[in-house]
Design a protein around this motif. Structure first.
Motif, mmCIF file in Angstrom:
data_model
loop_
_atom_site.group_PDB
_atom_site.id
_atom_site.type_symbol
_atom_site.label_atom_id
_atom_site.label_comp_id
_atom_site.label_asym_id
_atom_site.label_seq_id
_atom_site.Cartn_x
_atom_site.Cartn_y
_atom_site.Cartn_z
ATOM 1 N N PRO A 247 -15.253 0.343 15.000
ATOM 2 C CA PRO A 247 -15.646 -0.634 16.023
ATOM 3 C C PRO A 247 -15.610 -2.056 15.482
ATOM 4 O O PRO A 247 -15.590 -2.278 14.266
ATOM 5 N N ASP A 249 -17.098 -5.319 14.258
ATOM 6 C CA ASP A 249 -18.396 -5.589 13.645
ATOM 7 C C ASP A 249 -18.290 -6.830 12.775
ATOM 8 O O ASP A 249 -17.281 -7.043 12.098
ATOM 9 N N LYS A 463 -14.545 0.803 20.975
ATOM 10 C CA LYS A 463 -15.847 0.630 21.613
ATOM 11 C C LYS A 463 -16.884 1.391 20.808
ATOM 12 O O LYS A 463 -16.629 2.486 20.324
ATOM 13 N N GLU A 464 -18.053 0.782 20.677
ATOM 14 C CA GLU A 464 -19.112 1.433 19.911
ATOM 15 C C GLU A 464 -19.577 2.686 20.628
ATOM 16 O O GLU A 464 -19.706 2.711 21.856
#
Length: 474
Positions: A247, A249, A463-464
């Motif tokens: 993801p 970050d 996507k997380e």
């Protein structure tokens, strides 16, 4: 001839792990995947359609339908009717009755109805409320009237029937007795329930229509979206397995690899997952010879260098002896990402100005070595495809457990295919909402023709994942 040139001479065959299959269009499974991917769009379209139909159903004014039924018969003479006369009369009625539906909506029939009931509307308006039919092979003429007032609907239907009867029996045959007799066999009754809108039917149609439009909305959005959004998009094009999803970050923007700066974080654990999956790649490794990993992307800004660095650190963390080579001579960035000296590097080695020992640097741990790109040369392709580069790789593979080569994006140069031909394939980094599907398809075809498979791919900027109630592990 170079390795790539030799590959071009060979007949194109399906690369390892790639299954050739005919394009049969969208299957049911493909459709379900598309709907799942664009489920929010499909639901929004469904809700909008159902809400619109429901609003019309409950807000539209109620309409009532009343029907009067008449029957045309032959008006026989008082002296009786013989068989021939009766037969001729039946044929006459059959020919004439087909014109009665049109006659019933004319001014001659409807004007007396307006005057009789005191209606505040024109003949044209009233004609729009009246529907007259003659069922096939019958002598019946049915007069249906639609109105917002149920009693007025019945009154108009009965009045139209009476006016049509008068016109047919009197006005059409001035001075002569009409050969046709029109009898009102069923007067219109005041309807007790509305005929329109039909709530149950309309709502059912709204649900079905909402589902259809929702599916089409998902399909259209998928067709209009030119960039990959999920791992399934990449997997469907390159026909390879996912090695991991990383993801977006802020920790990945640090000058240090995330496994060094935040070794206990979820992102670091994802790179350890990628390291584990790399160990399971079918690479036909030979005893005493390291594994060559060629990491590239379809286009710039997909995070291939970040993937290369953190994958190298994950492998070194596990005790493997790793060499990371920045082979993106057109846009070198490994040294910048790590904050190390990058003035001297691979370009000097390939041009014969320095030896590998002069430019290879140790980073973080003694078993992790970095070979920066050095200055940008004018003849990058020639240097990377040279015998010196091949010899460098051979030597490195006999020294290290893993040799990771960070190459230029495929749309920029074909370097990844050159290195992929020396190994068993490439590792592709694909960024969500960055990778163009068109470019990815062209690259997949190009690699297929060169017999260079995609061993696996890493999905970046994913996507997380939703964290469960027990998900606060890190």
């Amino acid at each position: 001839m170079t390795s790539v040139e030799n590959a071009n001479v060979q007949q194109p065959t399906a690369p390892q792990g790639v299954v050739e299959e005919a394009d049969d269009g969208i299957t049911l499974m493909d459709l379900l995947k598309i709907i799942r991917k664009h489920l929010v769009t499909a639901i929004i379209a469904f809700v909008v359609v159902v809400a619109g139909v429901s609003a019309y159903t409950f807000l539209a004014p109620a309409k009532y339908t009343a029907t009067a039924q008449t029957m045309a018969t032959y008006n026989a003479s008082q002296n009786g009717v013989d068989i021939n006369q009766q037969s001729a009369g039946g044929s006459y009625i059959s020919n004439r009755i087909t014109s009665y539906p049109t006659l019933a909506t004319t001014s001659k029939v409807l004007k007396p109805v307006i005057d009789d009931l005191g209606l505040d509307e024109t003949v044209t308006d009233l004609a729009g409320q009246v529907t007259v039919t003659n069922p096939t092979n019958t002598a019946f003429v049915n007069i249906a009237v639609v109105d917002g007032d149920p009693k007025q609907a019945a009154d108009i239907a009965n009045s139209v029937a009476e006016s049509l009867k008068n016109v047919i029996e009197s006005d059409l045959y001035s001075g002569d007795k009409s050969p046709v007799k029109l009898s009102i066999v069923q007067k219109a009754q005041v309807p007790t329930s509305k005929s329109s809108p039909k709530t149950a039917l309309y709502l059912a149609v709204g649900v079905v229509l909402g589902i259809i439009i929702g599916v089409f909305a998902a399909l259209i959005k998928d067709l209009l979206n030119t960039k990959v959004e999920e791992t399934s998009d990449v997997r469907g094009i390159v026909r390879a397995s996912s090695l991991g999803s990383v993801p977006m970050d802020a920790s990945l923007d640090d000058k240090r690899p995330v496994l060094v700066s935040q070794p206990n974080g979820a992102i670091a654990e994802e790179f350890r997952r990628i390291h584990t999956n790399i160990d399971f790649l079918q690479t036909d490794r030979t005893e005493g010879v390291g594994q060559l990993l060629v990491i590239t992307s379809a286009q710039p800004s997909e995070g291939k260098t970040t993937m290369s660095i953190n994958t190298a650190v994950a492998l070194a963390e596990d005790g493997a002896k790793v060499l990371l080579i920045d082979a993106d001579l057109r846009h070198p960035s490994v040294a910048h990402h790590l904050g190390i000296e990058g003035a001297a590097g691979l370009a000097h080695v390939l041009s014969g100005q320095m030896g590998p020992k002069d430019v290879v640097q140790s980073y973080w741990k003694p078993n992790l070595h970095i070979l920066p790109a050095g200055p940008k040369p004018l003849n990058a392709s020639m240097l990377l495809n040279s015998k010196t580069m091949s010899k460098l790789l051979d030597t490195a593979l006999h020294t290290y457990d893993y040799v990771i080569v960070d190459t230029a994006p495929m749309v920029v140069a074909n370097d990844a295919a050159v290195f992929g031909a020396k190994s068993n394939g490439i590792v592709l980094v694909s960024g969500r909402d960055v990778t163009m599907k068109r470019d990815l398809k062209e690259i997949a075809v190009q690699l297929d023709n060169l017999n260079v498979p995609v061993m696996g791919f890493v999905f970046n900027f994913a996507k997380e994942r939703k964290v469960s109630a027990n998900g606060n592990y890190y």
